[in-house]
Design a protein around this motif. Structure first.
Motif, PDB file in Angstrom:
ATOM      1  N   LEU A  81      33.542 -15.162  14.102  1.00 55.15           N
ATOM      2  CA  LEU A  81      33.468 -14.845  13.145  1.00 55.15           C
ATOM      3  C   LEU A  81      34.748 -15.891  12.416  1.00 55.15           C
ATOM      4  O   LEU A  81      34.864 -17.333  11.410  1.00 55.15           O
ATOM      5  CB  LEU A  81      33.076 -14.162  11.482  1.00 55.15           C
ATOM      6  CG  LEU A  81      32.552 -13.065  11.813  1.00 55.15           C
ATOM      7  CD1 LEU A  81      33.166 -11.981  10.748  1.00 55.15           C
ATOM      8  CD2 LEU A  81      31.393 -13.840  11.535  1.00 55.15           C
ATOM      9  N   VAL A  82      36.060 -15.708  12.845  1.00 56.90           N
ATOM     10  CA  VAL A  82      36.648 -16.210  12.273  1.00 56.90           C
ATOM     11  C   VAL A  82      37.226 -17.762  13.293  1.00 56.90           C
ATOM     12  O   VAL A  82      37.319 -18.903  12.330  1.00 56.90           O
ATOM     13  CB  VAL A  82      38.670 -15.688  12.987  1.00 56.90           C
ATOM     14  CG1 VAL A  82      39.644 -16.823  12.512  1.00 56.90           C
ATOM     15  CG2 VAL A  82      38.934 -14.082  12.714  1.00 56.90           C
ATOM     16  N   PHE A 101      32.931 -19.509  13.192  1.00 51.23           N
ATOM     17  CA  PHE A 101      32.315 -19.583  11.889  1.00 51.23           C
ATOM     18  C   PHE A 101      32.838 -20.615  10.936  1.00 51.23           C
ATOM     19  O   PHE A 101      32.946 -22.018  10.673  1.00 51.23           O
ATOM     20  CB  PHE A 101      31.849 -18.706  11.407  1.00 51.23           C
ATOM     21  CG  PHE A 101      30.104 -18.056  12.104  1.00 51.23           C
ATOM     22  CD1 PHE A 101      29.106 -18.381  11.631  1.00 51.23           C
ATOM     23  CD2 PHE A 101      29.739 -16.855  13.090  1.00 51.23           C
ATOM     24  CE1 PHE A 101      28.192 -18.592  12.301  1.00 51.23           C
ATOM     25  CE2 PHE A 101      28.838 -16.698  13.637  1.00 51.23           C
ATOM     26  CZ  PHE A 101      27.777 -17.749  13.185  1.00 51.23           C
ATOM     27  N   ARG A 102      33.924 -19.638  10.576  1.00 55.97           N
ATOM     28  CA  ARG A 102      35.447 -19.963   9.773  1.00 55.97           C
ATOM     29  C   ARG A 102      36.088 -21.690  10.218  1.00 55.97           C
ATOM     30  O   ARG A 102      36.087 -23.036   9.212  1.00 55.97           O
ATOM     31  CB  ARG A 102      36.182 -18.899   9.257  1.00 55.97           C
ATOM     32  CG  ARG A 102      35.802 -17.273   8.681  1.00 55.97           C
ATOM     33  CD  ARG A 102      34.411 -18.154   7.689  1.00 55.97           C
ATOM     34  NE  ARG A 102      34.560 -17.159   6.788  1.00 55.97           N
ATOM     35  CZ  ARG A 102      33.545 -17.349   5.636  1.00 55.97           C
ATOM     36  NH1 ARG A 102      33.268 -17.807   5.377  1.00 55.97           N
ATOM     37  NH2 ARG A 102      33.365 -15.912   5.289  1.00 55.97           N
ATOM     38  N   MET A 103      36.541 -21.352  10.906  1.00 54.37           N
ATOM     39  CA  MET A 103      37.384 -22.488  11.174  1.00 54.37           C
ATOM     40  C   MET A 103      36.899 -23.873  12.344  1.00 54.37           C
ATOM     41  O   MET A 103      37.486 -24.181  12.708  1.00 54.37           O
ATOM     42  CB  MET A 103      38.551 -21.944  12.512  1.00 54.37           C
ATOM     43  CG  MET A 103      39.928 -20.826  11.650  1.00 54.37           C
ATOM     44  SD  MET A 103      40.815 -19.983  12.615  1.00 54.37           S
ATOM     45  CE  MET A 103      42.211 -21.883  12.584  1.00 54.37           C
ATOM     46  N   TRP A 104      35.180 -23.435  13.206  1.00 56.78           N
ATOM     47  CA  TRP A 104      35.050 -24.896  13.729  1.00 56.78           C
ATOM     48  C   TRP A 104      35.692 -25.155  15.127  1.00 56.78           C
ATOM     49  O   TRP A 104      35.542 -26.297  14.986  1.00 56.78           O
ATOM     50  CB  TRP A 104      34.192 -25.445  12.453  1.00 56.78           C
ATOM     51  CG  TRP A 104      33.648 -24.990  11.764  1.00 56.78           C
ATOM     52  CD1 TRP A 104      33.651 -24.659  10.361  1.00 56.78           C
ATOM     53  CD2 TRP A 104      32.198 -24.623  11.553  1.00 56.78           C
ATOM     54  NE1 TRP A 104      32.320 -24.472   9.537  1.00 56.78           N
ATOM     55  CE2 TRP A 104      31.980 -24.206  10.063  1.00 56.78           C
ATOM     56  CE3 TRP A 104      30.590 -25.387  13.083  1.00 56.78           C
ATOM     57  CZ2 TRP A 104      30.428 -24.628  10.873  1.00 56.78           C
ATOM     58  CZ3 TRP A 104      30.419 -24.550  12.792  1.00 56.78           C
ATOM     59  CH2 TRP A 104      29.591 -24.614  11.159  1.00 56.78           C
TER      60      TRP A 104
END
Length: 330
Positions: A161-162, A165-168
């Motif tokens: 997730l971190v 998904f979030r930071m790519w």
């Protein structure tokens, strides 16, 4: 005498492997339900049972399920010795070919994780255990204890997730992007394995740290450590020559056990990151009731555990003089 001990350990390992093969055969044969159902599928089985029961009997003959149990067992042993594990119920491909292909991706992921975590966790645990209540112990112990309590799948999902998904920063899933060759492909594989490798390394580092720290804290108060100090040895000499040497036996046993579980130990991480190794292969085989694939996977895992347990025994005989003395006395 040491050779006789090694031969004894080897014979014990061979007997355990034989037991694993036997249990592997018995478990599948005594599972509830007709094995043919799992070969052709439940819907197809019900249809054929009503319309063409002779086809079911033909399938039963093709897989040797119409033979007496002892004949099936002898046939299974013979095929196992010749590495003939049949074809997958799901893909119809040779099981051994599939397992060997998936195994290399699990090994590529798990071996670096174990080596990194064993070295890092061992070094930190050695230093923290030697200076109980020191800065390293005060800072690292709560962090490692927290990491050691986090379930593997939870840690994997948090990282996904971190960082994906979030930071790519990293790919969401897979082993490689495809269409690449040479150095570009190698770099792409490393990019894809960064997150699952980090998860496995962090979690194993915490367990190795706790083991080494507790072992060192037990050893540091022994009489021979006080004698070594009184002889004028420096702190580093005492730490490396006496403390580390005596802490290595339980530590190496634990590391070897991790190597033994290398084929199935990273299953949850592989499933979360869609890493197509042995873990996802076992997961898919369970979902599709692919018994030949499950049998072979469990057999390989069992043999791997036995071999690395044997390696741990050999290393302990080499490292620990007390073990050698006890064995020679026996």
């Amino acid at each position: 005498m040491r050779v006789s001990i090694l031969v004894k350990r080897l014979l014990e390992a061979l007997f355990i492997v034989f037991c694993i093969i036997t249990i592997n055969f018995v478990l599948v044969r005594f599972m509830p339900g007709d094995p043919v159902v799992h070969i052709i599928g439940e819907d197809e089985y019900l249809r054929l049972e009503a319309e063409a029961p002779e086809v079911i009997e033909e399938v039963r003959r093709d897989y040797g399920l119409d033979q007496p149990l002892w004949v099936q067992y002898v046939t299974y042993l013979n095929k196992t010795v010749h590495l003939d594990f049949g074809n997958s119920y799901r893909t119809k491909l040779p099981v051994l070919e599939t397992v060997m292909f998936r195994m290399r991706w699990t090994i590529l992921l798990a071996i670096p994780a174990i080596l990194i975590s064993a070295l890092l966790g061992g070094w930190l645990g050695l230093r923290a255990g030697w200076r109980k209540g020191g800065l390293l112990d005060t800072v690292c112990s709560p962090i490692m204890l927290l990491l050691n309590t986090i379930p593997t799948n939870c840690m994997a999902i948090i990282f996904l997730l971190v960082f994906a998904f979030r930071m790519w920063l990293f790919p969401i899933s897979g082993i490689t992007s495809g269409g690449l060759t040479g150095l570009a492909k190698a770099i792409d594989i490393l990019w894809h394995m960064a997150l699952p490798l980090a998860v496995l390394a962090l979690l194993r580092t915490s367990s190795y740290y706790m083991l080494m720290k507790s072992t060192v804290q037990t050893i540091r108060d022994e009489e021979y450590i006080a004698v070594a100090r009184s002889k004028g040895f420096s702190q580093e000499q005492v730490l490396l020559r006496h403390v580390l040497k005596n802490a290595l036996c339980p530590y190496l046993t634990s590391v070897c056990m991790q190597f033994g579980h290398i084929l199935g130990g990273s299953m949850l991480v592989e499933v979360v990151f869609s890493w197509k190794g042995m873990g996802t292969l076992i997961y898919d085989a369970v979902n599709t009731k692919d018994f030949p694939m499950l049998q072979t996977c469990f057999l390989f895992i069992g043999i791997c555990v036995v071999l690395f347990n044997l390696l741990a025994d050999v290393l302990n005989l080499i490292i620990d003089p007390r073990t050698r003395g006890e064995d020679s006395h026996a």
